[in-house]
Design a protein around this motif. Structure first.
Motif, PDB file in Angstrom:
ATOM      1  N   ARG A 688      63.325  10.251 -10.393  1.00  0.00           N
ATOM      2  CA  ARG A 688      63.415  10.067  -8.945  1.00  0.00           C
ATOM      3  C   ARG A 688      62.469  11.034  -8.227  1.00  0.00           C
ATOM      4  O   ARG A 688      61.794  10.653  -7.252  1.00  0.00           O
ATOM      5  CB  ARG A 688      64.853  10.290  -8.496  1.00  0.00           C
ATOM      6  CG  ARG A 688      65.049  10.144  -6.981  1.00  0.00           C
ATOM      7  CD  ARG A 688      64.910   8.700  -6.564  1.00  0.00           C
ATOM      8  NE  ARG A 688      65.951   7.889  -7.131  1.00  0.00           N
ATOM      9  CZ  ARG A 688      67.128   7.672  -6.532  1.00  0.00           C
ATOM     10  NH1 ARG A 688      67.391   8.267  -5.366  1.00  0.00           N
ATOM     11  NH2 ARG A 688      68.015   6.881  -7.089  1.00  0.00           N
ATOM     12  N   GLU A 691      58.902   9.833  -8.712  1.00  0.00           N
ATOM     13  CA  GLU A 691      58.642   8.688  -7.849  1.00  0.00           C
ATOM     14  C   GLU A 691      58.378   9.132  -6.414  1.00  0.00           C
ATOM     15  O   GLU A 691      57.467   8.612  -5.735  1.00  0.00           O
ATOM     16  CB  GLU A 691      59.831   7.724  -7.901  1.00  0.00           C
ATOM     17  CG  GLU A 691      59.647   6.497  -7.039  1.00  0.00           C
ATOM     18  CD  GLU A 691      60.883   5.612  -7.049  1.00  0.00           C
ATOM     19  OE1 GLU A 691      60.869   4.562  -6.379  1.00  0.00           O
ATOM     20  OE2 GLU A 691      61.886   5.987  -7.722  1.00  0.00           O
ATOM     21  N   LEU A 731      53.037   4.896 -10.397  1.00  0.00           N
ATOM     22  CA  LEU A 731      54.196   4.611  -9.570  1.00  0.00           C
ATOM     23  C   LEU A 731      54.968   3.404 -10.100  1.00  0.00           C
ATOM     24  O   LEU A 731      56.205   3.412 -10.176  1.00  0.00           O
ATOM     25  CB  LEU A 731      53.761   4.379  -8.129  1.00  0.00           C
ATOM     26  CG  LEU A 731      54.878   4.054  -7.127  1.00  0.00           C
ATOM     27  CD1 LEU A 731      55.889   5.196  -7.076  1.00  0.00           C
ATOM     28  CD2 LEU A 731      54.292   3.782  -5.736  1.00  0.00           C
ATOM     29  N   VAL A 734      56.829   4.462 -13.291  1.00  0.00           N
ATOM     30  CA  VAL A 734      58.026   5.259 -13.033  1.00  0.00           C
ATOM     31  C   VAL A 734      59.137   4.390 -12.456  1.00  0.00           C
ATOM     32  O   VAL A 734      60.310   4.500 -12.861  1.00  0.00           O
ATOM     33  CB  VAL A 734      57.685   6.429 -12.088  1.00  0.00           C
ATOM     34  CG1 VAL A 734      58.961   7.134 -11.629  1.00  0.00           C
ATOM     35  CG2 VAL A 734      56.760   7.408 -12.769  1.00  0.00           C
ATOM     36  N   GLN A 735      58.787   3.491 -11.540  1.00  0.00           N
ATOM     37  CA  GLN A 735      59.807   2.623 -10.953  1.00  0.00           C
ATOM     38  C   GLN A 735      60.387   1.667 -11.990  1.00  0.00           C
ATOM     39  O   GLN A 735      61.606   1.452 -12.029  1.00  0.00           O
ATOM     40  CB  GLN A 735      59.204   1.851  -9.780  1.00  0.00           C
ATOM     41  CG  GLN A 735      58.894   2.718  -8.572  1.00  0.00           C
ATOM     42  CD  GLN A 735      58.193   1.944  -7.468  1.00  0.00           C
ATOM     43  OE1 GLN A 735      57.637   0.863  -7.708  1.00  0.00           O
ATOM     44  NE2 GLN A 735      58.192   2.509  -6.251  1.00  0.00           N
ATOM     45  N   THR A 738      62.610   3.664 -14.421  1.00  0.00           N
ATOM     46  CA  THR A 738      63.888   4.005 -13.786  1.00  0.00           C
ATOM     47  C   THR A 738      64.794   2.790 -13.722  1.00  0.00           C
ATOM     48  O   THR A 738      66.005   2.890 -13.972  1.00  0.00           O
ATOM     49  CB  THR A 738      63.634   4.561 -12.378  1.00  0.00           C
ATOM     50  OG1 THR A 738      62.753   5.686 -12.454  1.00  0.00           O
ATOM     51  CG2 THR A 738      64.930   4.978 -11.720  1.00  0.00           C
ATOM     52  N   GLN A 815      51.686  13.139 -14.640  1.00  0.00           N
ATOM     53  CA  GLN A 815      52.127  12.506 -13.409  1.00  0.00           C
ATOM     54  C   GLN A 815      52.590  13.544 -12.390  1.00  0.00           C
ATOM     55  O   GLN A 815      52.370  13.402 -11.187  1.00  0.00           O
ATOM     56  CB  GLN A 815      53.246  11.508 -13.717  1.00  0.00           C
ATOM     57  CG  GLN A 815      52.783  10.308 -14.535  1.00  0.00           C
ATOM     58  CD  GLN A 815      53.949   9.526 -15.100  1.00  0.00           C
ATOM     59  OE1 GLN A 815      55.104   9.864 -14.856  1.00  0.00           O
ATOM     60  NE2 GLN A 815      53.645   8.488 -15.866  1.00  0.00           N
TER      61      GLN A 815
END
Length: 823
Positions: A688, A691, A731, A734-735, A738, A815
């Motif tokens: 989180r 992100e 991005l 990571v999204q 998650t 990142q």
């Protein structure tokens, strides 16, 4: 004739006469009358004719005995009178070849006139030897004394009689060679009635190597020998009956030794059952003694026939006692390796603190007790199943010995308590682990270590259900400590021994009742489902609008190094967010249990330590050589960053939640499970946070003039395009990752866990509706399901694989370092 048994009897008779001289005289028994005869080795003065007791033959005549019996008694009297006369004319030794040894002045051949002279009345016999007044009477006055009490309540308190080997030579009986066959049989019969009770006789005595004061010799049994000169036919019958005398003496010592306090209640019950059998044995000896006195045709052969069944019973008891003795010797040799030696240190210290002294047997050596006793009896019963008499005997012993064990078992199954003073029960309680300590640090020790199974003390009857027995008591113990079981209520109609047909049904019903009681306590009274749902909100960021608001408020504080973060300020911000109107957390009844904590170990470093402790997987082992090869500068930088000092962590990397769980929910939500929750939370928080950093970079790309202005240099524009593409791909990664961890790993496994928990709740509420509870789910299975759920989430989130962790760590580092670059 005088033996240690007769001497001890005379000593006690003198004491009885002294203490009860004023009491009403009792009528002597026939046995006492027969024992009142003068010993063959006693010396009676010439001028004291009144000291010569009247022979019992007159009494026999008055009772209607036949003329044949009178003639036999007269012949026996003449034989003993002959021996008494030979004692008057010698000082030492027996008559050999017609001469008396040891006396040179009165030595003379034994003539037939002597027999006529000694067969005269006692007065004439007194006048026949005027020199007897000058010879002193032999001094032989053994004394009986009381033995100090021991831990065996029914042990003998009277000292042992002196051995026949210490008897003065002047009191020795006449040799068997000088007696006729009938006289030998009569003498052996009298001796056997003493020997069968463990005492020496006149002609039957202990072997020279036997020492009655040594416990080991007594437990092995007394070996007897017969003085030489006995008829061979009588010798064979006597030898066969002397085995039973050995068995009795061994069992009498066994009962006395095993009844000591340190041997425990199971041994005490076994000894009580054996003592009943020995009492019946003594009743048989008394009946045989009565037959010897009243039945003139009673012979050695009849005595042998009457004792055959009892001899078989005594042999079975003796064999069982020998197995116990061998077992004790084996355990004594393995005492240093006893698994309970160090585990009971806390219990011993607690006993000293409470009472100032150790309980009996607290530091005693290893002995055969408790479940080992029942196991030995059961094994012996299985091996002797073909012998009906032995099987009935062993079944009776096992039934009586198992009663104290069943009392402890019923107390554990129905009340959750242990009343085990001598550490005999299959469940061991560690008293140092208490509930008060659990409230401070809810670890698994209370559940896993407070009650454990003694694997070496489990009876064969409980081997298949020992886990059920353990869990039933553990469940009830938890409910009892929470006030859900009335321990003062007695349980009726329960089996009292192992051979009861309701034995297994009692265990199964108690297990079902205990399981449903604890499930109802956890799921209904303490709302386990709601507690788990609350933990999902905080640790898995489910409906986490409150957490997004918390990160926005505390961003400035969490950017600092974790050692400089104000934890109190963060806790205040969290409480403010949780009480924010409109937030889902405002309806949570357990929001007060959430606390802020800063971990001083990095997540990746901690996970690598856990994986290394758990072991390297096979595929990782194949890559060890590759891992040791020279790496690229970027990989080397990432590895050094992972292994860097923890002081470089920020508040975002060290932040975690602590969750307070009351007892008994702490059994399910233990410290180990909370640790798994924290690992998943820190991992999701890192995703989180990453992100958020990438989103901030996207905003900079759209607002900062240097990024929005189009340069005339094509190489600069190409470099910007590559940076935008990299940021966009990171991005998205990571999204998506998650989403994978939350929607495809945690949520499906969570739904399966709650289905199992609700299934347990249905079985727990069955008892409330009056239906007999059916064990669909148990508390231990619920605990295992909870741990399996968390382990599955960790594995599917790729946090338990060292190869994936090593590959994931550099990408996370890149990142994270990308965020300050575009500014």
């Amino acid at each position: 004739m005088s033996t240690p048994a007769n001497v001890r009897g005379s000593t006690f008779n003198e004491r009885r006469t002294t203490t009860a001289s004023s009491a009403k005289p009792l009528i002597p028994s026939p046995r006492a009358a027969r024992k009142g005869r003068p010993s063959s080795s006693e010396i009676v003065p010439d001028d004291s004719a009144s000291n010569v007791p009247q022979h019992p033959i007159d009494t026999y005549r008055s009772n209607g005995y036949s003329r044949h019996t009178t003639e036999r008694q007269t012949a026996r009297l003449q034989s003993r009178a002959t021996t008494r006369e030979s004692l008057h004319v010698r000082t030492k030794g027996y008559v050999k070849n017609g001469l008396v040894e040891g006396d040179t002045t009165d030595a003379r051949p034994f003539r037939s006139q002597d027999l006529d002279r000694i067969s005269s009345p006692p007065a004439a016999l007194a006048k026949a030897s005027p020199s007897r007044e000058k010879r002193p009477r032999s001094q032989w006055k053994p004394q009986a004394s009381l033995i100090p009490p021991t831990t065996a309540p029914l042990a003998a308190r009277i000292s042992l009689p002196p051995m026949a080997s210490l008897l003065p030579e002047s009191l020795e009986p006449p040799p068997l060679e000088q007696l006729s066959s009938d006289a030998q049989e009569a003498a052996i019969l009298d001796d056997l009635l003493h020997v069968l009770m463990g005492l020496e006789g006149e002609y039957i005595r202990y072997v020279g190597s036997y020492e009655p004061s040594v416990d080991k010799d007594r437990l092995d049994g007394a070996n007897f020998r017969i003085l030489p000169g006995l008829d061979p036919s009588l010798q064979d019958l006597t030898d066969s009956m002397l085995k039973m005398a050995k068995y009795y003496s061994a069992m009498d010592a066994f009962v006395e030794v095993q009844s000591r306090e340190e041997f425990g209640a199971i041994n005490h019950a076994l000894c009580a059952s054996i003592r009943k059998l020995l009492r019946d044995y003594l009743v048989l000896i008394a009946q045989l003694e009565n037959q010897r006195i009243t039945n003139e045709s009673f012979s050695l052969h009849l005595l042998h026939l009457h004792t055959l069944p009892t001899s078989h019973m005594m042999f079975q008891l003796y064999t069982l006692a020998r197995e116990f003795q061998n077992k004790n010797e084996v355990l004594e040799g393995d005492f240093d390796g006893s698994p309970d030696g160090l585990d009971n240190v806390d219990n011993i210290l607690e006993q000293i603190q409470e009472s100032g002294e150790l309980a009996p047997g607290g530091m005693s050596k290893s002995i055969c007790k408790g479940g080992n006793v029942l196991r030995l009896l059961t094994d012996r019963l299985s091996s002797m199943s073909g012998d009906p008499a032995a099987r009935a005997l062993l079944q009776s012993l096992l039934r009586d010995a198992s009663r104290p064990y069943m009392t402890m078992l019923n107390e554990w199954l129905h009340h959750g308590g242990i009343k085990d003073r001598h550490a005999e029960f299959l469940i061991k309680e560690q008293k140092s682990i208490k509930r008060e300590k659990l409230e401070e640090d809810f670890t698994d020790e209370y559940w896993e270590k407070r009650y454990t199974i003694r694997d070496l003390e489990v009876p064969p009857q409980l081997e298949a259900v020992k886990e059920k027995v353990l869990l039933a008591g553990k469940y009830l113990n938890v409910v009892r400590e929470c006030g859900g079981v009335d321990i003062s209520k007695e349980v009726h109609d329960v089996p009292k021994s192992f051979d009861d047909p309701r034995f297994l049904d009692n265990i199964n019903s108690a297990y079902a009742h205990a399981n449903s009681s604890l499930l109802r306590l956890l799921l209904t009274t303490h709302a386990l489902s709601a507690r788990l749902q609350s933990m999902k909100h905080y640790f898995f960021l489910d409906h986490s609008d409150f957490f997004t608001y918390f990160l926005d408020l505390s961003a400035s504080e969490l950017k600092k190094p974790f050692r400089h973060v104000n934890v109190g300020k963060l806790q205040s911000l969290l409480d403010l967010v949780l009480r924010q109107p409109g937030s889902i957390a405002t309806q949570d009844p357990f929001k007060e249990d959430v606390k802020i904590h800063m971990n001083d170990v990095g997540l990746m470093k901690f996970l690598m330590g856990v994986v290394n402790v758990r072991g390297i997987e096979q595929e990782d082992a194949n890559d060890l050589a590759t891992a040791e090869k020279p790496r690229t500068p970027a990989a080397a930088h990432a590895s050094s960053t992972t292994e860097a000092d923890s002081s470089n962590m920020t508040g975002f990397e060290a932040l975690e939640f602590k969750f307070s769980v009351p007892f008994p929910l702490s059994l399910v939500i233990s410290s180990k499970t909370v640790l798994r929750y924290q690992i998943l939370f820190r991992y999701l928080l890192s995703m989180r946070h990453l992100e958020g950093l990438l989103v901030n970079s996207w905003e900079d790309h759209n607002k900062v003039l240097s990024w929005t202005h189009r340069s005339k240099d094509p190489r600069l524009e190409m470099w910007k395009r590559r940076a935008w593409t990299l940021r966009s791909r990171m991005l998205v990664f990571v999204q998506q990752f998650t989403y994978y961890c939350t929607a495809e790993v945690i949520e499906p496994n969570w739904q399966r866990l709650m289905a199992r928990v609700n299934g347990g709740q249905d079985s727990a509420t069955a008892q409330d509706s009056g239906v007999t509870p059916r064990v669909n789910r148990t508390v231990d299975e619920l605990m295992e399901d909870h741990v399996d759920f968390l382990d599955t989430c960790l594995k599917e989130c790729m946090l338990m694989n060292s190869r994936l962790l090593r590959a994931r760590s550099p990408s996370t580092t890149w990142q994270t370092s990308f965020n300050p670059y575009p500014k």
